[in-house]
Design a protein around this motif. Structure first.
Motif, PDB file in Angstrom:
ATOM      1  N   UNK A  26      50.259  19.874  37.331  1.00 17.87           N
ATOM      2  CA  UNK A  26      49.120  20.471  36.618  1.00 17.87           C
ATOM      3  C   UNK A  26      49.316  21.960  36.321  1.00 17.87           C
ATOM      4  N   UNK A  27      49.824  22.727  37.275  1.00 18.22           N
ATOM      5  CA  UNK A  27      50.018  24.161  37.034  1.00 18.22           C
ATOM      6  C   UNK A  27      51.152  24.395  36.045  1.00 18.22           C
ATOM      7  N   UNK A  28      52.252  23.688  36.188  1.00 22.16           N
ATOM      8  CA  UNK A  28      53.378  23.866  35.269  1.00 22.16           C
ATOM      9  C   UNK A  28      52.983  23.471  33.847  1.00 22.16           C
ATOM     10  N   UNK A  29      52.223  22.387  33.716  1.00 27.99           N
ATOM     11  CA  UNK A  29      51.745  21.977  32.388  1.00 27.99           C
ATOM     12  C   UNK A  29      50.821  23.032  31.792  1.00 27.99           C
ATOM     13  N   UNK A  30      49.931  23.602  32.606  1.00 30.25           N
ATOM     14  CA  UNK A  30      49.007  24.633  32.109  1.00 30.25           C
ATOM     15  C   UNK A  30      49.779  25.849  31.607  1.00 30.25           C
TER      16      UNK A  30
END
Length: 177
Positions: free
Chosen positions: A155-159
């Motif tokens: 989720x953080x890498x995608x954001x």
């Protein structure tokens, strides 16, 4: 920074689906600045099931076919969805941010449903919700190469990758690239 990109990893596509993780990053749309203090929470499945959230079998099967790096979300230390939502409210700081997500009908509506289900006020104004897919469909934006996340379906890498892509599109639209 007045923009924030949010991403959820989930076990379904409905508003009631279990949320595996929430990632968010504050960014400046008109530069390449991204806040290094992103938000990330890995969430307890059991706690969410006890609160009536749901799992879609086909999404669970999809997760089993993903890269091992993405599947780490299943073994990370967990917190309750409620505590993560309270932490997200604190991390955001105020409700004046433009909240972005990759699709008008997934991440932000799912988070809004979660806030409501725990009796919490959504920490952004509904009129400040923004859709990455819509922005990517602007004239010329399709020619801007997508930024790939370090770990897809984290989720953080995608954001972060989505925010970087938005910045590149904005620079192109302003004639800077």
């Amino acid at each position: 920074m007045k923009h924030c990109m949010a991403d959820n990893e989930t076990l379904g596509t409905r508003a009631t689906s279990v949320i595996l993780s929430i990632g968010a990053v504050k960014f400046d749309l008109d530069s390449d600045e991204i806040d290094n203090d992103g938000f990330y929470a890995s969430l307890s499945i059991d706690d969410q099931l006890a609160h009536g959230r749901t799992i879609d079998e086909s999404t669970l099967v999809w997760w089993m076919a993903q890269d091992k790096a993405a599947q780490r979300v299943f073994v990370e230390p967990k917190q309750t969805l409620e505590s993560a939502l309270v932490s997200l409210i604190d991390w955001l700081g105020h409700n004046k941010r433009f909240m972005w997500s990759n699709g008008a009908d997934f991440d932000l509506p799912m988070l809004t449903h979660a806030f409501t289900s725990y009796g919490l006020v959504t920490p952004w104004e509904f009129w400040n919700s923004r859709c990455v897919r819509t922005y990517r469909s602007l004239p010329g934006a399709k020619n801007v190469p997508k930024v790939e996340p370090l770990v897809a379906h984290n989720a953080l890498h995608d954001a972060v990758a989505q925010a970087r892509h938005m910045q590149a599109i904005q620079a192109m639209l302003k004639g800077q690239k």
